[in-house]
Design a protein around this motif. Structure first.
Motif, short mmCIF file in Angstrom:
data_model
loop_
_atom_site.label_atom_id
_atom_site.label_comp_id
_atom_site.label_asym_id
_atom_site.label_seq_id
_atom_site.Cartn_x
_atom_site.Cartn_y
_atom_site.Cartn_z
N MET A 1 -53.45 -41.45 70.42
CA MET A 1 -53.13 -40.12 69.91
C MET A 1 -54.09 -39.11 70.53
N ASP B 1 -48.94 -41.19 63.34
CA ASP B 1 -48.44 -41.37 64.72
C ASP B 1 -48.02 -40.00 65.25
N ASP B 2 -48.37 -39.73 66.48
CA ASP B 2 -48.00 -38.43 67.04
C ASP B 2 -46.58 -38.42 67.59
N ASN B 3 -45.90 -39.56 67.52
CA ASN B 3 -44.52 -39.67 68.01
C ASN B 3 -43.56 -39.55 66.83
N THR B 4 -42.73 -38.52 66.86
CA THR B 4 -41.81 -38.26 65.74
C THR B 4 -40.85 -39.41 65.52
N SER C 1 -48.88 -36.71 61.53
CA SER C 1 -48.78 -36.68 62.98
C SER C 1 -50.10 -36.76 63.72
N SER C 2 -51.23 -36.83 62.99
CA SER C 2 -52.53 -36.91 63.65
C SER C 2 -53.56 -37.50 62.70
#
Length: 348
Positions: free
Chosen positions: A55, A9-12, A32-33
């Motif tokens: 993403m 997920d690209d959302n922390t 993250s990707s």
């Protein structure tokens, strides 16, 4: 050992929430990707992937396509994490192979329970698949055992053909693969279960069970009347295998065995037996076996004839292409005949 979960997920924030929900029970790898995922997955295979759809660079849908296209990763269950609410998106994701969707923002209990459930389902599927593979292997072993036993019974009655069945099985393997390599009848052969065809070649003379010993083991040339009786073994083999299929539900290897047993004495010019078929009217199984059977008969000694040399046998088969033998098959035999010589010297 803890199961491995990838969270992509690209959302922390989403990564943190998911990691905290799962880390007590699983080994969690936060990425993250999709690009990071494909890099890590080369050295660490997850048991399940939580994959964001939206993403940058590569979306989750494209990432799933790549996963499913690779045999090494295709069976890994993938759950989409998404803020999308359009049913069409969900339907498309399921069509691509996702096992579930979890809508963001998600709660920790929901995430944990869905992951547990799908890992349990995946474990059950793998266990059942393993059991089915074991059962299939047992059935194949039983099938082969029956074939070998029946073939041994036939060969033990025919005193003059020791080793013929084993050798012709080796030749069948050589010739079928040579045909495929050269693209000769490749479309038809590629639709076959090659191993079943090779195994079933052992039953090509099963009809000899019905031939009286006085004819089958006569230490000399047969009379015209005796030869007519001997010729019935092809049609009798087909009848025996038909009866077997009636009792077993048309097993593939029995279908193959029938095509070989019934038609391996047909001739390309129509002068063979038992049905007098010609050219491609003769099933391909029989046309292949005809070359194999005659080659082994030529190079084998019999009470009524000497053994021809390998080169003599090759010449005879080559010259008889278009009369006795399918010219395409005889042509391929002529290109790989040295493999037959090797197969005869070192049968498998």
């Amino acid at each position: 050992m803890k199961k491995i979960i990838f969270i992509v997920d690209d959302n922390t924030t989403n990564l943190t929430v998911a990691e905290e929900a799962l880390e007590t029970h699983y080994r969690v790898v936060a990425l993250s990707s999709a690009a990071q995922m494909f890099k890590v997955i080369q050295t660490l295979t997850p048991d399940l992937i939580l994959l964001d759809i939206e993403m940058p660079e590569m979306c989750g849908l494209e990432a799933l396509k790549r996963l499913k296209a690779d045999a090494a990763y295709a069976r890994i269950p993938v759950i989409f994490l998404t803020g999308l609410t359009d049913p069409a998106d969900e339907a498309y994701g399921i069509e691509l192979g996702a096992v579930d969707f979890i809508t963001k923002p998600f709660s920790e209990p929901v995430l944990l329970n869905r992951v547990k459930n799908h890992l349990h389902i995946d474990e059950l599927i793998r266990k059942r698949t393993k059991q089915l593979l074991q059962r299939t292997e047992q059935l194949i072993n039983l099938q082969n055992g029956i074939v070998y036993t029946l073939a041994d019974i036939v060969e033990s009655r025919d005193k003059d053909t020791g080793g013929h069945i084993d050798r012709t099985t080796v030749y069948m393997d050589i010739l079928l693969n040579a045909l495929v390599e050269r693209g000769v009848y490749a479309d038809e052969i590629l639709g076959w279960d090659i191993e079943a065809v090779i195994s079933s070649a052992r039953l090509h003379d099963v009809g000899k069970i019905s031939i009286p010993d006085v004819i089958l083991n006569k230490p000399g040339a047969l009379t015209k009347e005796e030869f007519e009786t001997m010729k019935t073994h092809a049609a009798e083999g087909a009848r025996i295998l038909d009866r077997a299929m009636e009792r077993t539900g048309d097993a593939v290897f029995l279908k193959n065995a029938k095509l070989i047993a019934a038609y391996h004495h047909e001739r390309w010019d129509g002068s063979g037996y038992p049905y007098g078929l010609a050219g491609t009217e003769i099933p391909l199984h029989g046309r292949v076996m005809a070359v194999i059977d005659v080659y082994d008969a030529l190079v084998s000694e019999r009470p009524y004839k000497r053994a021809f040399s390998h080169d003599e046998a090759v010449r005879i088969i080559t010259e008889d292409a278009g009369r006795h033998f399918d010219p395409l098959i005889a042509g391929v035999f002529g290109e790989v005949h040295d493999r037959f010589r090797e197969g005869r010297e070192t049968p498998e």
